[in-house]
Design an enzyme around this catalytic site. Structure first.
Site, short mmCIF file in Angstrom:
data_model
loop_
_atom_site.label_atom_id
_atom_site.label_comp_id
_atom_site.label_asym_id
_atom_site.label_seq_id
_atom_site.Cartn_x
_atom_site.Cartn_y
_atom_site.Cartn_z
N ALA A 348 2.07 -4.08 -6.43
CA ALA A 348 3.48 -3.73 -6.54
C ALA A 348 3.88 -3.10 -5.22
CB ALA A 348 3.71 -2.76 -7.70
N MET A 349 5.19 -3.00 -4.99
CA MET A 349 5.68 -2.42 -3.74
C MET A 349 6.89 -1.55 -4.01
SD MET A 349 5.43 -1.94 -0.57
CE MET A 349 6.57 -0.84 0.27
N ASN A 351 9.66 -0.55 -2.81
CA ASN A 351 10.96 -0.65 -2.14
C ASN A 351 11.96 0.28 -2.84
OD1 ASN A 351 9.91 -3.02 -0.67
ND2 ASN A 351 10.11 -4.00 -2.67
N GLU A 384 4.52 3.52 -8.57
CA GLU A 384 5.64 3.12 -7.70
C GLU A 384 6.81 4.09 -7.80
OE1 GLU A 384 4.79 1.00 -5.60
OE2 GLU A 384 3.01 0.37 -6.69
#
Length: 963
Positions: A348-349, A351, A384
């Site tokens: 996952a990222m 952002n 995240e």
């Protein structure tokens, strides 16, 4: 970023326990969410405004500003206006492209006649003979551009000006560009999926760590924060998403095409690596119950229609609320989008405002998904969302301090997940899935400190290499230790001060120590033996960790740098001489004692003396990042306690005793027989954590001996120990018809069935075969409970033949739930037929069969199979050029591939092959797997010595104890 190949616990556990068989097995020791990115090899050389990039033919020497990877500090970005138009249909050349233009407002901080801005793999439009147009703001006059060119090696657009920029003045640099929406999973790229037989294309992005420059020219370093104003052109049957909330759309016609233009609100001041742009036909499920904050979960339409986004939606609000209270800082954005992508290399990222996930990390099917899938979704979301503050709001200045971002998120994800699911007792699992995991890496002579020097982390591959187990799991372990000895309230108070002081800015790790020290000083009665700085520098600026040895006869306590191979040479000097300030929580005969600090190599604490039946356990609940050794008498008392009344020790400490003992034995600190004795009580153990710890420890024995005569005796011992656990779960589940109630009991059931089948416990294989046969007879009705699918699939394919393999392959191709695809993909590696495994290896080269994001993990699965290991090793070498080109600049995916394939290496011949592979490919280098290759050689060398020294004793012990 989440940890790549962060398999569901169901997959990880099922494959782990099957490592106990000579069949095929795949351990997922990482829950590892692990981070991975692929990069193509950058060339050297530069281009002028009209030529194409050409590799340099002369040796490279760093002499000009554009020869350095770090930006000069003469210019600071203020804001960007970025317009993008991705085309989701191929052009006449069969390429998917995007076009766009950007204007960056920057301020001149130091007088210069040179502009350097990152740009890579973009075709820049020529404007008046140059790549860009420069204008002044306010009263500033922009100098004329004398010449401009692209530097391929360091990924710069360089503008040489005719005169100098004025200090304090602001300018705008305007650029028009075109790029390819490639399938390389980096920058602005395309993801594809099939819906009702129709191929669909998604334009999406992955900017971390150095890929924003592939999308538009930018100052692509974490400290170069700015405000971003984004406009996206897209077809009218799609939706556009970015970091900010959409504030306007309008439809228009351009060149005969119907286009929608979506404008987004300006972002907060942020780094380029957390930018995100997506154009898709996905739909969402949403809520704004959390302080009127818009929360949306985006995915393929069918996934949303099947309610696969509802669980993520339900936990996001509570986790965000928990972090707001924990950080004492309000979530700073107007919305929180999370999207599940079919093709995504990382787990996952983070952002900011638009978090991207693998489908397996965000989607949960209430009927088809397992308990492990559910836990994975919770912990990845918690990881995240933790970054929204720690990493995004306050960001490390440079990538050498990546651990500060990822280690912190890897620690507090357990706190966030525990808030969302308080009955899971998930906070204890950090010991298994981070602390014990990273011990294995940090005990090598080739390890590295958490915080590296800036000059050690320069080019993109060095940056990618920072996304490793040390940054994530050791970072989590030492921050947890810090929180433990400060106390959670003091730790949280310091964090809040840190986050609010540096909001929207950048820091170095010592800034955090400053604010934690302030919190200590403001807390009445709070005392630690040294400042936070002095204590933590020893854990972050030197690699490794200590083994603390306690002599309960004398009270003597010593510490020593723990090395898995005591004969290895540590060539990295330490200013602290490998001495740590060690906080030791301990108990004597079940009674908690006052925390003790070991501040030097040797000390004495008379209270740790034990006599008669007294026993001592140190590092209770593994709150500290160190291993513990005892005198022989105390080891004997602890083993006796396990055999007679194991529940008098906590679950975590039972697991710790086993894990410490096995690793101390590998390091020749205690004898191997002592370590094996810690497992004799397991026939009475019913809890998951100690069993899991034992299986992981014994997995090393399987890897070392499953090709030798030792393996038969080892299997017989396993069978004796696991059968009571198997019968226990058979009873409490009423002959496998019910699901155990407890969260970790469900994992323990997976272990029981997996190991029992692999070692031939009566009735187990017949049970597995019957379930799988029922499914084969009626493919539309799968009778296997989701929790058990990984174990059942793997065993059935291992015991079966081509018919079972082909059936599973068809089911994989037809599966619509990503977690089911992962289960089947891993199980297909369990066959014992070499020709099927070779066929499967070839499939990894074909993205229409195995998605590119899954190729390296599939090869690893095959290599975990005792039959598949030599096949995978030969395949890896034969296809090296292709594999390196595709994955060589990635982080975890590539380095894990090297370590995974070589994990069973334990012969002189294998060591020579490994060294020859290194020698044959030195010229091209090994990208982000450079350290992994060195560690593979180091571990293989240690394995050879260990097997030579221990094989006979191990054989004798297992033979005697299995009767």
């Amino acid at each position: 970023m989440g940890k790549v190949y962060y398999l569901s616990k169901n997959v990880g556990l099922g494959l782990l326990v099957l490592a106990a068989s000579a069949l095929a097995t795949i351990i997922a020791l990482s829950i590892a969410y692990d981070k991975a990115k692929n990069r193509g090899k950058p060339g050297d050389g530069a281009t002028d405004s009209t030529s194409t990039p050409t590799p340099a033919t002369t040796p490279f020497t760093s002499k000009d500003p554009w020869d350095h990877y770090r930006l000069p500090d003469s210019l600071i970005p203020v804001s960007y206006n970025v317009t993008l138009w991705p085309r989701l249909v191929p052009n006449i050349d069969g390429l998917y492209i995007f076009t766009g233009h950007s204007g960056v407002v920057f301020r001149c901080e130091k007088e210069t006649d040179l502009i350097l801005i990152h740009s890579n793999k973009l075709n820049l439009t020529t404007i008046n003979g140059h790549h860009a147009k420069l204008s002044g703001l306010g009263e500033a006059t922009a100098p004329a551009i004398q010449k401009s060119w692209l530097v391929v090696k360091t990924e710069y657009l360089v503008l040489q000006l005719r005169s100098r920029l004025t200090v304090g003045a602001s300018y705008v640099l305007y650029v028009e560009f075109q790029g390819e929406l490639a399938d390389d999973l980096e920058g602005f790229y395309r993801s594809e999926y099939v819906d009702d037989g129709v191929k669909r294309v998604v334009a999406t992005s992955q900017m971390q760590a150095t890929y924003a420059r592939k999308t538009f020219p930018c100052f692509d370093e974490p400290a170069m924060k700015a405000i971003f104003n984004i406009i996206i052109y897209h077809s009218q049957d799609t939706v556009a998403l970015s970091n900010g909330r959409e504030i306007g759309t309008k439809d228009t016609i351009i060149d005969g095409m119907a286009v929608r233009v979506t404008t987004f609100e300006p972002t907060e001041k942020m780094s380029t690596y957390v930018l995100a742009f997506i154009v898709t036909d996905f739909v969402s499920t949403q809520s704004n119950q959390h302080n009127n904050l818009l929360i949306r979960i985006w995915a393929r339409r069918k996934a949303i229609e099947k309610n696969q986004g509802e669980y993520a939606l339900n936990v996001t609000g509570p986790i965000l609320q928990f972090y707001e209270r924990y950080y004492n800082a309000t979530y700073p954005l107007s919305k929180s989008d999370q999207i599940a992508l079919p093709d995504f290399n990382a787990g996952a990222m983070e952002n900011w405002g638009l978090i991207t996930y693998r489908e397996t990390a965000l989607l949960y099917d209430p009927i088809l998904s397992s308990t492990g899938n559910k836990e994975r979704v919770t912990t990845v979301i918690a990881h995240e969302l933790a970054h929204m503050w720690f990493g995004n709001l306050v960001t490390m200045r440079w990538w050498n301090d990546l651990w500060l971002n990822e280690g912190f998120a890897s620690y507090v994800e357990y706190l966030g997940a525990d808030h969302a699911e308080p009955t899971w007792n998930i906070k204890d699992q950090i010991v298994l899935y981070d602390v014990h995991k990273v011990f294995a890496v940090d005990a090598l002579a080739s390890s590295h400190p958490l915080s590296r020097r800036e000059e050690e982390v320069n080019d993109p591959s060095q940056i990618s290499e920072m996304f490793n187990t040390i940054s994530y799991s050791k970072g989590a372990a030492v921050l947890r230790m810090l929180s433990e000895f400060l106390s959670e309230p003091v730790f949280a108070k310091g964090l809040s001060s840190y986050l609010n002081t540096f909001a929207f800015g950048n820091t170095v790790y010592t800034d955090l120590w400053d604010h934690l020290q302030q919190a200590v000083e403001k807390t009445p009665g709070m005392h630690i033996p040294h400042t936070v700085h002095d204590i933590m520098h020893r854990w972050t600026l030197q690699m490794g960790f200590p083994v603390v040895t306690i002599n309960t006869r004398t009270g003597s306590i010593t510490q020593k740098h723990f090395l898995l191979d005591p004969d290895s040479v540590v060539d990295r000097p330490s200013q602290f001489n490998y001495t740590w300030f060690v906080p030791i929580k301990w108990m004597k005969t079940g009674v908690e004692q006052q925390q003790y600090w070991l501040l030097k190599k040797t000390d004495t604490n008379t209270e740790m003396r034990a006599s008669g039946g007294e026993w001592v356990v140190a590092n209770t609940n593994v709150s500290g990042y160190f291993r513990v050794n005892y005198d022989t008498d105390n080891w004997d008392r602890l083993i006796s306690l396990l055999n007679t009344n194991h529940q008098s020790l906590s679950i975590i400490n039972r697991a710790q005793i086993i894990d410490d003992a096995f690793n101390l034995a590998r390091a020749k600190i205690i004898n191997t027989t002592l370590a094996l004795r810690t497992t004799k009580y397991l026939s009475k153990e019913r809890d998951y954590t100690p069993w899991e710890s034992a299986l992981r420890s014994l997995d090393y024995y399987i890897l070392m001996f499953d090709r030798t005569e030792v393996y038969g005796a080892l299997q017989a011992y396993f069978k004796k120990q696991i059968q009571p656990l198997f019968e226990h779960f058979k009873t409490i589940t009423e002959n496998w018809t019910k699901v155990p109630t407890g969260h970790t009991d469900q994992y323990s059931q997976i272990n029981a069935i997996g190991v029992a089948c692999s070692v031939g416990v009566p009735g187990c294989r017949e049970l597995i075969k019957s379930w799988f046969k029922q499914w084969m007879e009626n493919p539309h009705h799968n009778p296997i409970h989701p929790n058990l699918k990984t174990t059942v699939y793997c065993n059935a394919i291992a015991f079966g033949g081509v018919e079972e393999w082909d059936f599973a392959w068809r089911m994989l191709q037809n599966a619509t739930l990503a977690s089911e695809v992962t289960r089947l993909r891993s199980a297909l590696a369990c066959t014992k037929a070499p020709w099927l495994l070779n066929r499967y290896l070839e499939y990894t080269l074909d993205p229409t069969k195995i998605r590119k994001q899954d190729a390296t993990s599939t090869i690893q699965y095959i290599s975990r199979n005792v039959v598949g290991m030599p096949l995978a090793w030969n395949f890896f070498r034969a296809k090296w050029s292709f594999i390196y080109e595709q994955y060589g600049k990635g982080s975890f995916s590539f380095s894990n591939l090297v370590s995974g394939i070589t994990t069973r290496f334990s012969t002189e011949f294998e060591l020579q092959e490994l060294r020859k592979f290194k020698e044959d490919n030195l010229d091209g280098g090994f990208g982000s797997a450079t350290l992994a290759l060195e560690q593979a050689i180091e571990k293989t060398t240690a394995n050879i010595k260990w097997v030579t020294e221990n094989k006979a004793n191990v054989m004798k012990w297992f033979t005697e104890e299995s009767t």
